[in-house]
Design an enzyme around this catalytic site. Sequence first.
Site, PDB file in Angstrom:
ATOM      1  N   ASP A 317       0.811  -1.222   0.000  1.00  0.00           N
ATOM      2  CA  ASP A 317       0.000   0.000   0.000  1.00  0.00           C
ATOM      3  C   ASP A 317       0.846   1.275   0.000  1.00  0.00           C
ATOM      4  OD1 ASP A 317      -2.358  -1.417  -0.126  1.00  0.00           O
ATOM      5  OD2 ASP A 317      -2.631  -1.482   2.043  1.00  0.00           O
ATOM      6  N   ARG A 348      -3.180   2.017  -9.564  1.00  0.00           N
ATOM      7  CA  ARG A 348      -2.202   2.896  -8.897  1.00  0.00           C
ATOM      8  C   ARG A 348      -0.926   3.078  -9.710  1.00  0.00           C
ATOM      9  NH1 ARG A 348      -3.225   1.093  -2.620  1.00  0.00           N
ATOM     10  NH2 ARG A 348      -5.086   2.367  -2.383  1.00  0.00           N
TER      11      ARG A 348
END
Length: 433
Positions: A317, A348
């Site tokens: 993350d 992402r």
Amino acid sequence: MTRFAPSGPLRGTYTPPADKSISHRAALFGAMCDEPVAVRNYLDSADTRSTLAALLKLGAGVEEEAGGVLVRGVGLHAPLEATGGLLDVGNSGTLMRLLPGWLAGQPGGVWTLDGDESIRRRPVDRVAEPLSAMGAQVEARDGRFPPLTVRGAQLTGIEYELPVASAQVKSCVLIAGLLADGSTTVDERSPSRDHTERMLRRGRVPFERAGSRLTVSQVDELELDEIVVPGDPSSAAFVVAAATLVSGSRIVVNGVGLNWTRTGFLRIAERMGAVVVGDLEEPGTEAAVEPVGELDLASAPLEGTEVEPDEVPPAIDELTLVALLGAFADGETVVRGAEELRVKEADRIAGVVDGLRDLGADIEATDDGFVVRGDGSPLRGGSIDARGDHRLAMLGAVAGLASTDSVEVVGMHAAAVSYPGFERDVAALLDGN
Ligand code: S3P
């Protein structure tokens, strides 16, 4: 739209918000217990509220207490079909992947899990496949995406080799294993966050690890003592990045979780030159408790680094923050083996590459990561779109504090998914000078 201007140093003491992954698990496991479970320091965020709302719908009681929640469970083998129906997971991938593990083992129950626009783009075949192999009937849209319908059944234990290094899938299968006849084994090739395993050990569930193989056996009931949720290292990582990049910063992070399966970013940042002093848990540690501690941080010049695939899960993350540090570092920073980033709250890889390039970075996407080149000078600034992703929103804010011009973050409100107090906490550290 919110603008983050170049700032003075961050100074003072900082306590990150409660851990999101552990909060979800504490509420979920609490709901599976017969006796009430007190969860201290439960995260108050959009994602973890979705979990409480889903559990209420399933018949559990949730009482908000000062500094936490009391979960009145329905038991592991509860007649959940009585309260079946549609369960809204909001933006939460963890709820979408963990909860089906419990529901799949409730014979006669039928539920449909759905959520927001972002969750509808995220794959759920990764949980549908093992749960079907255990005997449940699980249907996803186009076989791959939410809504996900789970028809519970008496499950049978399986041996399952994880096709992706995903703690969510691992946890889903282990939870289903609590309800399945015989034993259930999950083989994880690369270790991912182990909060579920630690909680199972604390729940005195028969659970073993042999190398990469985790085995859980059927149980009649689950019992958990009070759970105290540590501070979230993933939320703290944004402040760590800001303190590293903004010259003259010096902060102390208190009460942060230091579980080795979560501290990959701190190790990568240290290798790049960041000053991080703390008692990080030794990699490979197996434990029932979640280690909590303090970090001392100071700003420092950075150098590029190479992040290899085995370093990806414990930093999953925070990898977009590695790109941000790389943009300020001297030399080349490469991340490989991170294709999972494409199926997070947003893509992402695309989000960070397009976003940082617009702020002045020399950065390119690869299929499984990115390459960023810097000369040690700061990013210029500009505008970045959070794409509805809480972590991209906070990354944009940190980029702004360390930029020469300032950064406008489009969609800053997304931060509330995991960290509603982010802007307030950063402002307090900027005032701490
Ligand atoms: C999580 C696991 C990770 C992580 C997510 C939370 C969890 O996802 O990215 O934010 O709580 O288990 P994957 O398991 O899909 O890698």
